[in-house]
Design a protein around this motif. Structure first.
Motif, PDB file in Angstrom:
ATOM      1  N   LEU A  43       0.838  -1.203   0.000  1.00  0.00           N
ATOM      2  CA  LEU A  43       0.000   0.000   0.000  1.00  0.00           C
ATOM      3  C   LEU A  43       0.872   1.253   0.000  1.00  0.00           C
ATOM      4  O   LEU A  43       0.588   2.232  -0.711  1.00  0.00           O
ATOM      5  CB  LEU A  43      -0.909  -0.026   1.226  1.00  0.00           C
ATOM      6  CG  LEU A  43      -1.952   1.079   1.363  1.00  0.00           C
ATOM      7  CD1 LEU A  43      -2.893   1.082   0.177  1.00  0.00           C
ATOM      8  CD2 LEU A  43      -2.732   0.894   2.663  1.00  0.00           C
ATOM      9  N   ALA A  44       1.956   1.247   0.769  1.00  0.00           N
ATOM     10  CA  ALA A  44       2.857   2.402   0.817  1.00  0.00           C
ATOM     11  C   ALA A  44       3.537   2.614  -0.531  1.00  0.00           C
ATOM     12  O   ALA A  44       3.750   3.761  -0.956  1.00  0.00           O
ATOM     13  CB  ALA A  44       3.897   2.206   1.916  1.00  0.00           C
ATOM     14  N   CYS A  45       3.884   1.528  -1.222  1.00  0.00           N
ATOM     15  CA  CYS A  45       4.550   1.654  -2.525  1.00  0.00           C
ATOM     16  C   CYS A  45       3.651   2.326  -3.550  1.00  0.00           C
ATOM     17  O   CYS A  45       4.079   3.235  -4.265  1.00  0.00           O
ATOM     18  CB  CYS A  45       4.979   0.272  -3.025  1.00  0.00           C
ATOM     19  SG  CYS A  45       6.381  -0.447  -2.139  1.00  0.00           S
ATOM     20  N   SER A  82      -7.493  -4.572  -0.517  1.00  0.00           N
ATOM     21  CA  SER A  82      -8.519  -3.975  -1.384  1.00  0.00           C
ATOM     22  C   SER A  82      -8.165  -2.538  -1.743  1.00  0.00           C
ATOM     23  O   SER A  82      -8.307  -2.123  -2.899  1.00  0.00           O
ATOM     24  CB  SER A  82      -9.892  -4.026  -0.691  1.00  0.00           C
ATOM     25  OG  SER A  82     -10.283  -5.360  -0.456  1.00  0.00           O
ATOM     26  N   LEU A  83      -7.695  -1.785  -0.756  1.00  0.00           N
ATOM     27  CA  LEU A  83      -7.315  -0.395  -1.028  1.00  0.00           C
ATOM     28  C   LEU A  83      -6.115  -0.342  -1.964  1.00  0.00           C
ATOM     29  O   LEU A  83      -6.073   0.477  -2.897  1.00  0.00           O
ATOM     30  CB  LEU A  83      -7.011   0.324   0.288  1.00  0.00           C
ATOM     31  CG  LEU A  83      -6.578   1.793   0.162  1.00  0.00           C
ATOM     32  CD1 LEU A  83      -7.625   2.610  -0.586  1.00  0.00           C
ATOM     33  CD2 LEU A  83      -6.300   2.400   1.533  1.00  0.00           C
ATOM     34  N   ALA A  84      -5.112  -1.202  -1.740  1.00  0.00           N
ATOM     35  CA  ALA A  84      -3.946  -1.233  -2.622  1.00  0.00           C
ATOM     36  C   ALA A  84      -4.358  -1.600  -4.043  1.00  0.00           C
ATOM     37  O   ALA A  84      -3.863  -1.011  -5.020  1.00  0.00           O
ATOM     38  CB  ALA A  84      -2.913  -2.227  -2.089  1.00  0.00           C
ATOM     39  N   ALA A  85      -5.290  -2.552  -4.187  1.00  0.00           N
ATOM     40  CA  ALA A  85      -5.772  -2.939  -5.515  1.00  0.00           C
ATOM     41  C   ALA A  85      -6.479  -1.770  -6.194  1.00  0.00           C
ATOM     42  O   ALA A  85      -6.264  -1.496  -7.387  1.00  0.00           O
ATOM     43  CB  ALA A  85      -6.708  -4.132  -5.398  1.00  0.00           C
ATOM     44  N   ILE A 103       5.459  10.538   2.269  1.00  0.00           N
ATOM     45  CA  ILE A 103       4.154   9.912   2.056  1.00  0.00           C
ATOM     46  C   ILE A 103       4.277   8.398   2.143  1.00  0.00           C
ATOM     47  O   ILE A 103       3.452   7.725   2.771  1.00  0.00           O
ATOM     48  CB  ILE A 103       3.573  10.346   0.693  1.00  0.00           C
ATOM     49  CG1 ILE A 103       3.112  11.807   0.775  1.00  0.00           C
ATOM     50  CG2 ILE A 103       2.436   9.439   0.257  1.00  0.00           C
ATOM     51  CD1 ILE A 103       2.665  12.387  -0.541  1.00  0.00           C
ATOM     52  N   PHE A 104       5.302   7.840   1.521  1.00  0.00           N
ATOM     53  CA  PHE A 104       5.541   6.397   1.597  1.00  0.00           C
ATOM     54  C   PHE A 104       5.644   5.947   3.056  1.00  0.00           C
ATOM     55  O   PHE A 104       4.983   4.988   3.482  1.00  0.00           O
ATOM     56  CB  PHE A 104       6.812   6.063   0.833  1.00  0.00           C
ATOM     57  CG  PHE A 104       7.296   4.643   1.015  1.00  0.00           C
ATOM     58  CD1 PHE A 104       6.850   3.634   0.173  1.00  0.00           C
ATOM     59  CD2 PHE A 104       8.196   4.316   2.015  1.00  0.00           C
ATOM     60  CE1 PHE A 104       7.282   2.319   0.341  1.00  0.00           C
ATOM     61  CE2 PHE A 104       8.646   3.020   2.195  1.00  0.00           C
ATOM     62  CZ  PHE A 104       8.177   2.017   1.353  1.00  0.00           C
ATOM     63  N   LEU A 105       6.471   6.637   3.830  1.00  0.00           N
ATOM     64  CA  LEU A 105       6.704   6.240   5.222  1.00  0.00           C
ATOM     65  C   LEU A 105       5.467   6.452   6.088  1.00  0.00           C
ATOM     66  O   LEU A 105       5.148   5.626   6.958  1.00  0.00           O
ATOM     67  CB  LEU A 105       7.892   7.021   5.791  1.00  0.00           C
ATOM     68  CG  LEU A 105       9.245   6.756   5.107  1.00  0.00           C
ATOM     69  CD1 LEU A 105      10.310   7.700   5.651  1.00  0.00           C
ATOM     70  CD2 LEU A 105       9.676   5.308   5.288  1.00  0.00           C
ATOM     71  N   GLU A 108      -9.000  -5.211   3.956  1.00  0.00           N
ATOM     72  CA  GLU A 108      -9.120  -3.774   3.659  1.00  0.00           C
ATOM     73  C   GLU A 108      -7.848  -3.209   3.045  1.00  0.00           C
ATOM     74  O   GLU A 108      -7.903  -2.401   2.111  1.00  0.00           O
ATOM     75  CB  GLU A 108      -9.484  -3.032   4.948  1.00  0.00           C
ATOM     76  CG  GLU A 108     -10.902  -3.316   5.420  1.00  0.00           C
ATOM     77  CD  GLU A 108     -11.149  -2.942   6.861  1.00  0.00           C
ATOM     78  OE1 GLU A 108     -12.271  -3.202   7.356  1.00  0.00           O
ATOM     79  OE2 GLU A 108     -10.231  -2.398   7.514  1.00  0.00           O
ATOM     80  N   GLN A 109      -6.693  -3.627   3.555  1.00  0.00           N
ATOM     81  CA  GLN A 109      -5.447  -3.093   3.000  1.00  0.00           C
ATOM     82  C   GLN A 109      -5.197  -3.598   1.584  1.00  0.00           C
ATOM     83  O   GLN A 109      -4.784  -2.832   0.701  1.00  0.00           O
ATOM     84  CB  GLN A 109      -4.279  -3.432   3.926  1.00  0.00           C
ATOM     85  CG  GLN A 109      -4.323  -2.681   5.247  1.00  0.00           C
ATOM     86  CD  GLN A 109      -3.017  -2.727   6.010  1.00  0.00           C
ATOM     87  OE1 GLN A 109      -1.967  -3.066   5.466  1.00  0.00           O
ATOM     88  NE2 GLN A 109      -3.065  -2.379   7.290  1.00  0.00           N
TER      89      GLN A 109
END
Length: 519
Positions: free
Chosen positions: A411-413, A463-466, A437-439, A460-461
């Motif tokens: 997600l951070a990437c 799904s949000l990353a997708a 922002i990444f960190l 949730e994580q």
């Protein structure tokens, strides 16, 4: 002793893998992305495309325009740097430093007109993933942490091979929807598939920085001052040292760059990419020309080096010439160091090898992820209460770290790419803010994993990353007007590849979010 050997290795594999696995997931994930750091940087800069002229502008003509401008506006600078266009529609990039600090401008190579500032976006680009990969963006402290974790990686690899009696037969066995058995099968398959790559990439990563991890021999042989490492590299290469000159105070005309560019091409057989002029306008001038990074797909060698020519700026006499010859004679030490570096950075085999490294890196990341998940699946089914009354809390902490190190890092990437497009173009230190922002997103993912139920946090994580991966091309179009179709029409497959990989990752993350249960 024989009866205790394998259980002892199993204990070592479990704890060496778990303790280092959280950071290793992030290190491998960012290292895998850094394989394509040049295309990532190219996409993140989002530089507008200039109208191409017919016939196209020659390199010599473009370089002459750049030197003419610098001669008029940066005559007192200590150094000039000119990056020549490498693709149709690219601008010249001019860099110099003066009393106002570091300066840079973009120039139309056909007309010589200066282009608006900023031309494209100031960004850390793919370099962020590379720096995080070897230092966690934490300077010297992070550099040493990565070194220690890499040693833990080697311990986990060796002990893992010893523990698994049927490691190769298990590679061809996968039993889905079997809970712990399925996770173990996936872990074994990823481990066997990527095992040679994992050993190679870990060993070469440690070997590259041997003079930093073991500095005492270097200090004894070459001293402890600032020039020690340079003297060491000079002795290793057995090449004549580049001349270091101080300003003489004697004026001299800046050389005509066009004939020197032609001479450099004749001497090396390569097109030049970067021009560096030290002490412009002084008789001590030194002009260095560097060629493009070699593709390495047809050389048949791991040792591929870029062409370079060093000229005396006042007289135009070549002082040093380095051809991009992979079979050129090198000392044993320099050749060995070069091979180790090129193996780790995939500087050979062209794009085919880079894709192989990328897929192997994904398999390595999956190995770390499945290993950390497997630990909890086993303990959840059969807890030994090894932490006493705090066992449940320790497991909950491990669960949160697992989620943050795997889905949280992914997600951070992708949030890093969104930061590049959403931050104001004129913002000072944009590259620093992208990294922040990444960190910050990674830290938020850890907090989210600690506060939400385990299954919900995973779902949730992912799904949000997708969603963010699938939405990246749309965001790019809205913020820059560029899109996949336009990239394809002008043959910019590096930028197109970034979005195609994002879409592919988004599709994979949807599958993980829907079916990738961790219990």
């Amino acid at each position: 002793m024989r009866d205790n050997w394998r259980p002892a290795m199993g204990w070592l594999h479990t704890w060496a893998g778990l303790i280092t696995g959280w950071l290793l997931c992030a290190i491998f994930m960012t290292g895998t992305l850094s394989v394509f750091r040049e295309p990532i940087t190219h996409w993140m800069r989002a530089t507008p495309t200039l109208a191409t002229s017919a016939p196209p502008v020659s390199t010599e003509h473009a370089a002459s325009r750049a030197f003419d401008y610098l001669g008029r506006h940066a005559a007192a600078a200590q150094r000039w740097r000119v990056d020549l266009p490498q693709r149709p529609g690219e601008a010249l990039r001019l860099f110099w430093s003066d009393a106002a600090g570091e300066q840079q401008r973009a120039m139309d190579p056909a007309s010589g007109a200066l282009l608006p500032r900023p031309w494209g976006r100031d960004t850390d680009g793919g370099r962020h993933f590379m720096v995080f990969h070897y230092s966690l963006q934490a300077g010297l402290t992070g550099f040493w942490i990565v070194g220690v974790v890499s040693m833990g990686m080697l311990v986990a690899l060796v002990s893992g091979v010893i523990v698994h009696k049927r490691i190769f037969s298990d590679f061809f066995t996968f039993r889905p929807n079997k809970g712990q058995r399925s996770w173990l099968d996936a872990h074994n398959a990823c481990g066997v598939l990527a095992l040679p790559f994992l050993f190679m990439i870990t060993l070469t990563g440690l070997a590259i920085f041997y003079s930093s991890y073991m500095p005492l021999p270097l200090r004894i042989a070459y001293g402890a001052d600032d020039g020690a490492y340079e003297r060491f590299q000079q002795a290793l290469s057995e090449e004549p040292a580049s001349p270091r000159r101080e300003r003489s105070g004697v004026p001299a005309a800046v050389p005509h760059i066009a004939p020197l560019l032609r001479q450099a091409r004749d001497l090396t057989g390569s097109e030049m990419q970067m021009l560096l002029l030290e002490h412009p306008g002084d008789s001590s001038m030194v002009l260095r020309m560097l060629g493009s990074e070699p593709d390495g797909s047809t050389s048949g060698s791991i040792r591929n080096q870029r062409a370079a020519v060093l000229f005396d700026g006042a007289s135009g006499v070549p002082l040093q010439v380095r051809k991009p010859d992979p079979h050129a004679h090198q000392s044993v030490g320099h050749a060995t160091h070069s091979v180790v570096e090129h193996l780790h950075f995939a500087r050979f085999g062209g794009w085919t090898m880079r894709w192989l490294y990328f897929l192997s890196g994904l398999a390595g990341t999956a190995l770390m992820a499945t290993g950390t998940i497997l630990y909890l699946v086993k303990r959840r089914q059969k807890s030994g209460g090894e932490f006493g009354a705090a066992t449940a809390r320790v497991y909950r902490c491990i669960e949160a770290l697992n989620i943050a190190s795997i889905s949280g890092c992914a997600l951070a990437c992708i949030a890093y790419f969104y930061g590049n497009r959403l931050l104001p173009v004129a913002l000072a230190e944009r590259g620093v803010w992208e990294v922040r922002i990444f960190l910050l997103v990674w830290l938020a993912a850890l907090a989210h994993a600690a506060l939400r139920p385990r299954a919900a946090a995973w779902r949730e994580q992912w799904s949000l990353a997708a969603l963010l991966c699938l939405g990246l091309p749309l965001l790019n179009f809205v913020t820059t007007g560029q899109h996949l179709g336009r990239y394809a029409l002008r043959g910019d497959w590096q930028a197109a590849g970034v979005e195609l990989v994002a879409l592919s990752c988004g599709a994979l993350m949807i599958v993980i979010a829907r079916k990738g249960r961790t219990s």
